[in-house]
Motif scaffolding. Structure first.
Motif, short mmCIF file in Angstrom:
data_model
loop_
_atom_site.label_atom_id
_atom_site.label_comp_id
_atom_site.label_asym_id
_atom_site.label_seq_id
_atom_site.Cartn_x
_atom_site.Cartn_y
_atom_site.Cartn_z
N VAL A 134 0.90 -1.10 0.01
CA VAL A 134 -0.09 0.11 -0.05
C VAL A 134 0.70 1.39 0.05
O VAL A 134 0.76 2.08 -0.86
CB VAL A 134 -1.03 0.12 1.07
CG1 VAL A 134 -1.78 1.28 1.27
CG2 VAL A 134 -2.10 -1.24 1.10
N HIS A 135 2.18 1.13 0.74
CA HIS A 135 2.78 2.29 0.76
C HIS A 135 3.74 2.43 -0.56
O HIS A 135 3.70 3.67 -1.05
CB HIS A 135 4.02 2.14 2.03
CG HIS A 135 4.91 3.11 2.23
ND1 HIS A 135 4.60 4.40 2.75
CD2 HIS A 135 6.21 3.14 1.81
CE1 HIS A 135 5.34 5.10 2.80
NE2 HIS A 135 6.71 4.52 2.25
N VAL A 136 3.77 1.66 -1.03
CA VAL A 136 4.57 1.68 -2.41
C VAL A 136 3.62 2.44 -3.44
O VAL A 136 4.02 3.22 -4.09
CB VAL A 136 5.23 0.32 -2.80
CG1 VAL A 136 5.75 0.37 -4.50
CG2 VAL A 136 6.32 -0.19 -1.98
N LEU A 137 2.41 1.77 -3.38
CA LEU A 137 1.63 2.28 -4.55
C LEU A 137 1.08 3.58 -4.37
O LEU A 137 0.75 4.47 -5.15
CB LEU A 137 0.09 1.29 -4.46
CG LEU A 137 0.63 0.01 -4.97
CD1 LEU A 137 -0.85 -1.07 -4.81
CD2 LEU A 137 0.99 -0.31 -6.00
N LEU A 138 0.89 4.08 -2.91
CA LEU A 138 0.48 5.53 -2.75
C LEU A 138 1.71 6.51 -3.02
O LEU A 138 1.63 7.64 -3.38
CB LEU A 138 0.20 5.57 -1.24
CG LEU A 138 -1.00 4.78 -0.87
CD1 LEU A 138 -1.05 5.03 0.67
CD2 LEU A 138 -2.27 5.46 -1.36
N LYS A 139 3.17 5.84 -3.17
CA LYS A 139 4.06 6.86 -3.54
C LYS A 139 4.21 7.14 -4.87
O LYS A 139 4.86 8.07 -5.26
CB LYS A 139 5.55 6.34 -3.05
CG LYS A 139 5.65 6.38 -1.27
CD LYS A 139 6.69 5.78 -1.13
CE LYS A 139 7.90 6.03 -1.70
NZ LYS A 139 9.25 5.33 -1.25
N LEU A 140 3.40 6.36 -5.79
CA LEU A 140 3.22 6.50 -7.22
C LEU A 140 2.28 7.56 -7.75
O LEU A 140 1.22 7.16 -7.47
CB LEU A 140 3.26 5.18 -7.87
CG LEU A 140 4.44 4.04 -7.60
CD1 LEU A 140 4.10 2.76 -8.05
CD2 LEU A 140 5.82 4.57 -7.91
N GLU A 141 2.73 8.49 -7.95
CA GLU A 141 1.77 9.54 -8.60
C GLU A 141 0.65 9.01 -9.31
O GLU A 141 -0.65 9.27 -9.40
CB GLU A 141 2.44 10.69 -9.16
CG GLU A 141 1.44 12.01 -9.26
CD GLU A 141 2.26 13.11 -10.07
OE1 GLU A 141 1.39 14.07 -10.48
OE2 GLU A 141 3.71 13.12 -9.81
N THR A 165 1.05 5.24 9.17
CA THR A 165 1.57 5.87 7.99
C THR A 165 0.95 5.74 6.63
O THR A 165 0.78 6.71 5.87
CB THR A 165 3.32 5.19 7.83
OG1 THR A 165 3.86 5.50 8.92
CG2 THR A 165 3.54 6.02 6.71
N CYS A 166 0.29 4.64 6.54
CA CYS A 166 -0.46 4.46 5.35
C CYS A 166 -1.73 5.16 5.28
O CYS A 166 -2.22 6.02 4.32
CB CYS A 166 -0.95 2.89 5.11
SG CYS A 166 0.31 1.86 4.48
#
Length: 282
Positions: free
Chosen positions: A177-184, A219-220
């Protein structure tokens, strides 16, 4: 085994130079699956896994795409094998296949993610190390090719995995979830489907065994709330309307372990009110 792997690579490359290359490659794949992958002998299974990775290497990036289903499916199927060495070899095989395939492997993300979740809960140390390396490779590929990722297809699996109680699987889910949220390119998609998986993330704030899980869930949730705030007003209203009931439920708990969840939910409701007030004034 190494000599066998090299021989399979050569056979594939020779087949591709002929007029019936695809048919010959298919014949090699059928042979590996029928006589090795589907065998009851652990040694033959391991040989088959090495063989499938060798086929991918022989095909190279330009031609591996058309055979990816026949490579990924049998390898992922052995993630649940009873023998730990077979599971380890399956990780290694899929790592090598993914390395060759590059962004095309993202088309098979759900099958891989489900298998990786299963292995994150594995009790064998070598398997755990192997699946962590595989997981990082897939994360790197998705990060560099976000346009290939299908959020809509992933969300139902995400919802299922947020219900897992195993702490290692929970950590894996939160890391993705953290990785995907970092991708605009993907953040807005993740926010759009927020009502489907929000409660599962909130529930992880109640994790009793791991402070890291509670911290990562928090954090997420912070990143998701920022995503809601960054949405266009019409989308923002839709998301608030669809998630307000979920957030209210997360406020309502008498469990002493739920204090963090209740506090976070109250903060979300406060921000929802502020957003709606600001939009009304505008």
């Amino acid at each position: 085994r190494k000599l066998g792997a090299i021989e399979i690579e050569k056979l594939v490359q020779e087949a591709l130079r002929g007029t019936s290359g695809s048919r010959e490659v298919q014949r090699i794949l059928d042979c590996l699956c029928r006589h090795y992958i589907e065998s009851q002998e652990q040694t033959l299974k391991k040989g088959g896994l090495i063989g499938l990775a060798s086929v991918a290497v022989g095909l190279e990036k330009e031609k591996v795409g058309r055979f990816l289903s026949q490579l990924v499916t049998p390898v992922a199927g052995l993630f649940k094998d009873e023998d730990a060495r077979v599971r380890y070899y399956a990780c290694e095989s899929l790592f090598n296949i993914s390395k060759v395939a590059g962004f095309e492997i993202v088309d098979h993300f759900n099958a891989i993610f489900e298998g990786v979740c299963h292995l994150y809960a594995d009790t064998d140390a070598d398997v755990k190390r192997g699946v962590m390396v595989l997981d990082q490779l897939i994360k790197d590929i998705v990060t560099t090719s976000p346009h290939k990722f299908k959020t809509k297809e992933f969300v139902p699996l995400l919802v299922k995995m947020t219900q897992a109680k195993n702490p290692f699987i929970r950590q894996l889910v939160l890391s993705w979830v953290h990785v995907l949220l970092k991708l605009e390119e993907l953040m807005l998609d993740m926010v759009q489907f927020l009502p489907e998986y929000l409660e599962g993330i909130f529930d992880m704030l109640e994790e009793k065994q791991s402070r890291d899980i509670r911290h990562n869930a928090d954090t997420c949730l912070e990143a998701l709330l920022k995503g809601v705030k960054a949405s266009l007003d019409n989308k923002k209203l839709e998301i608030i309307s669809a998630t307000a009931g979920i957030v209210v439920r997360c406020c309502d708990s008498n469990d002493s372990c739920s204090a963090c969840r209740r506090l976070t939910a109250v903060c979300w409701l406060n921000d929802f009110v502020e957003m709606k007030t600001t939009m009304a004034e505008d």
